[in-house]
Design an enzyme around this catalytic site. Structure first.
Site, PDB file in Angstrom:
ATOM      1  N   CYS A 124       3.339 -12.157  37.063  1.00  0.00           N
ATOM      2  CA  CYS A 124       3.853 -12.752  38.304  1.00  0.00           C
ATOM      3  C   CYS A 124       5.350 -12.458  38.468  1.00  0.00           C
ATOM      4  O   CYS A 124       5.720 -11.319  38.722  1.00  0.00           O
ATOM      5  CB  CYS A 124       3.553 -14.246  38.332  1.00  0.00           C
ATOM      6  SG  CYS A 124       3.695 -14.964  39.987  1.00  0.00           S
ATOM      7  N   HIS A 163      -2.392 -14.899  37.111  1.00  0.00           N
ATOM      8  CA  HIS A 163      -2.217 -15.930  36.087  1.00  0.00           C
ATOM      9  C   HIS A 163      -3.572 -16.202  35.430  1.00  0.00           C
ATOM     10  O   HIS A 163      -4.617 -16.131  36.072  1.00  0.00           O
ATOM     11  CB  HIS A 163      -1.711 -17.234  36.710  1.00  0.00           C
ATOM     12  CG  HIS A 163      -0.305 -17.182  37.190  1.00  0.00           C
ATOM     13  ND1 HIS A 163       0.770 -17.195  36.323  1.00  0.00           N
ATOM     14  CD2 HIS A 163       0.218 -17.119  38.444  1.00  0.00           C
ATOM     15  CE1 HIS A 163       1.897 -17.159  37.036  1.00  0.00           C
ATOM     16  NE2 HIS A 163       1.584 -17.097  38.309  1.00  0.00           N
TER      17      HIS A 163
END
Length: 509
Positions: free
Chosen positions: A333, A445
């Site tokens: 991310c 994630h």
């Protein structure tokens, strides 16, 4: 009629989240329709529901322990610190903007309480038991008038409260007595029992302390819970980072996570830490980095500030040098964004800088938008080069939480393809890898929670060190279920559950 029990603490990090998880599992095993609830959570670790809404990670673990799919009604208000006494405010799973601590507590929090009561009313229609978690301490007199997570919730529901102290930190008796003394009489009456958490040693030596507490406070001690090693359950917030390893432990494969000041969603790496042949540790300086087998750059609540910190700390140059020496680097991310060539922030979403140079390790650029993308995803990991071998894992599950749109240079390797976002079919690339197999990044994630991917990556690192590969060592989901059962069994053994059940019944009369 719905029954309630609420856990409040003498301070943060006394174990409220874990004990709430334990009670959820205990009631679930009793056959109750139980649901966790925390009115307001301040945390860097968050999760995206199937509907694409954001909530605190601790309530996700509690929901899993209760046999439920996570839902934002379990955590209607989420504050995500962004730095400088400022947080992003998320109501019912959607961000409404950034606020200073003063603006939130003095002006907005009581308005946010309507979201709390509305969520509670919906939960009361569906569940017969609600296990409620407080935050910090109810005795912070400077915050009492604007508090929406502790006694305001207890008084709204007339919920019985169990007050928890952490004896491992010291001063637990004074903390319990002092907290009760600082409560208003009506609030003190709602406290129906005390819990001593994280006890080590001979319990018989603690009997005089129990007798003292009961005589001094007039409240029964309903449990002395032992310190439970290696729980294997997601932790709530950045306080738990203080307990993470700072140096490599025993393990064939050394994994270093860069602990940036604005690190978020560090639960992404818990599954790696649980692997028996891996040693995962967190570093904040060049000296702490040592000689890992792989380096992970994690998500960030403020990518721009963390990128500037990497340069100021010397870790940016160190990462580039490590890659030149053959050590792979992985970005998740915000970490993925930092690995690129540049980050643009035309709306000044994160900072006053319109452009910040990236680390230059991946052929991508990121532009921040003024809206957040939040999705649960199903993805495909196409085979790609990693450390001179082919890393492949097929289908993956996870979630996305990010503000930026990342553009990839033509011809770049894009191994991660999202085929479903929040239940809708799509085909979108969400990651990039270098052809030399030394750097890759993705927006997914929970990537390492996928057992085949995690084991394939570790085995490549093993072979690179001349070690034999191993079969999948752990089923991460099944291990979590066993952890919930273990936590519930230990907690039930040391809690007076008969009295707690009676307290819950009586409060509903």
């Amino acid at each position: 009629m719905t029954q309630y029990i609420m856990l409040q603490g003498t301070s943060s990090h006394v174990g409220k989240s874990i004990l709430t998880t334990a009670l959820c599992r205990i009631f679930y095993r009793m056959g109750r329709q139980v649901v966790p609830f925390k009115a307001q959570n301040m945390a860097l670790n968050s999760y995206v529901t199937r509907q694409g809404l954001e909530m605190g990670r601790a309530q996700v673990a509690q929901a899993e322990a209760a046999g439920l799919e996570p839902a934002v009604d379990m955590n209607p208000v989420l504050l995500k610190p962004t730095g400088n006494s400022c947080s992003q405010v998320i109501i019912d799973g959607l961000p409404i903007g950034n606020m200073s601590a003063r603006d939130y507590h003095k002006g907005y929090s009581l308005r946010a309480f309507s979201a709390v009561t509305e969520a509670l009313e919906r939960l009361k229609q569906r569940y017969d038991t609600i296990v409620i978690e407080g935050a910090g301490s109810p005795a912070e007199v400077n915050l009492r008038d604007h508090d929406i997570v502790n006694m305001r919730v207890a008084k709204y529901l007339r919920a019985p409260v169990l007050l928890v102290a952490d004896i491992d930190r010291g001063g637990s008796l004074a903390a319990l007595v002092g907290t009760l003394e600082l409560l208003e009489p009506e609030e003190r009456d709602l406290v129906k029992g005390l819990i001593i958490n994280k006890f080590r040693g001979d319990i018989s030596l603690f009997t005089p302390a129990v007798d003292f507490l009961e005589q001094k406070t007039g409240k029964p001690v309903l449990g002395v819970i032992p310190y439970i090693e290696k729980l294997g359950i997601d932790e709530e917030d950045s306080v738990s980072l203080d307990d993470k390893p700072r140096v490599p432990q025993t393990g064939d494969v050394q994994i270093a996570v860069i602990q940036t000041p604005k690190i978020s969603n560090f639960t992404d790496f818990d599954s790696l830490a649980e692997e028996p042949d891996a040693s995962l540790y967190y570093v904040r300086t060049v000296e702490e980095l040592g000689h890992p087998d792989v380096i992970i750059l994690p998500g960030s609540k403020n990518t721009t500030e963390d990128l500037r910190w990497l340069r100021a700390s010397g870790l940016a140059d160190c990462l580039s040098l490590q890659v030149k020496r053959g050590t792979p680097v992985i970005g998740i991310c915000g970490g993925y964004q930092m690995l690129g060539q540049s980050i643009y922030d035309p709306h000044h979403t994160e900072s006053d800088f319109s452009e910040v140079a990236g680390l230059g390790l991946l052929p991508v650029t990121t532009t921040f938008a003024d809206w957040k993308q939040t999705y649960q995803v199903q993805a495909l990991c196409r085979p790609f080069s990693f450390m001179g071998e082919t890393l492949q894992a097929g289908r993956l599950g996870g979630y996305e939480i990010h503000m930026g749109q990342t553009d990839v240079a033509p011809g770049a390797v894009e191994p991660f393809v999202v085929c479903q976002r929040s239940g809708r079919d799509c085909s979108l690339t969400v990651g990039t890898a270098r052809e030399d197999g030394l750097v890759f990044g993705t927006y997914i994630h929970g990537l390492f929670d996928n057992d085949p991917f995690r084991r394939d990556m570790i085995n490549i690192l093993r072979r690179h060190k001349g070690l034999a590969p191993l079969p999948v060592q752990r089923n991460y989901r099944a291990e979590k279920e066993r952890s919930y059962d273990r936590l519930a069994a230990v907690t039930a053994q040391h809690l007076d559950m008969d009295t707690i059940l009676r307290i819950m019944r009586d409060s509903g009369l």
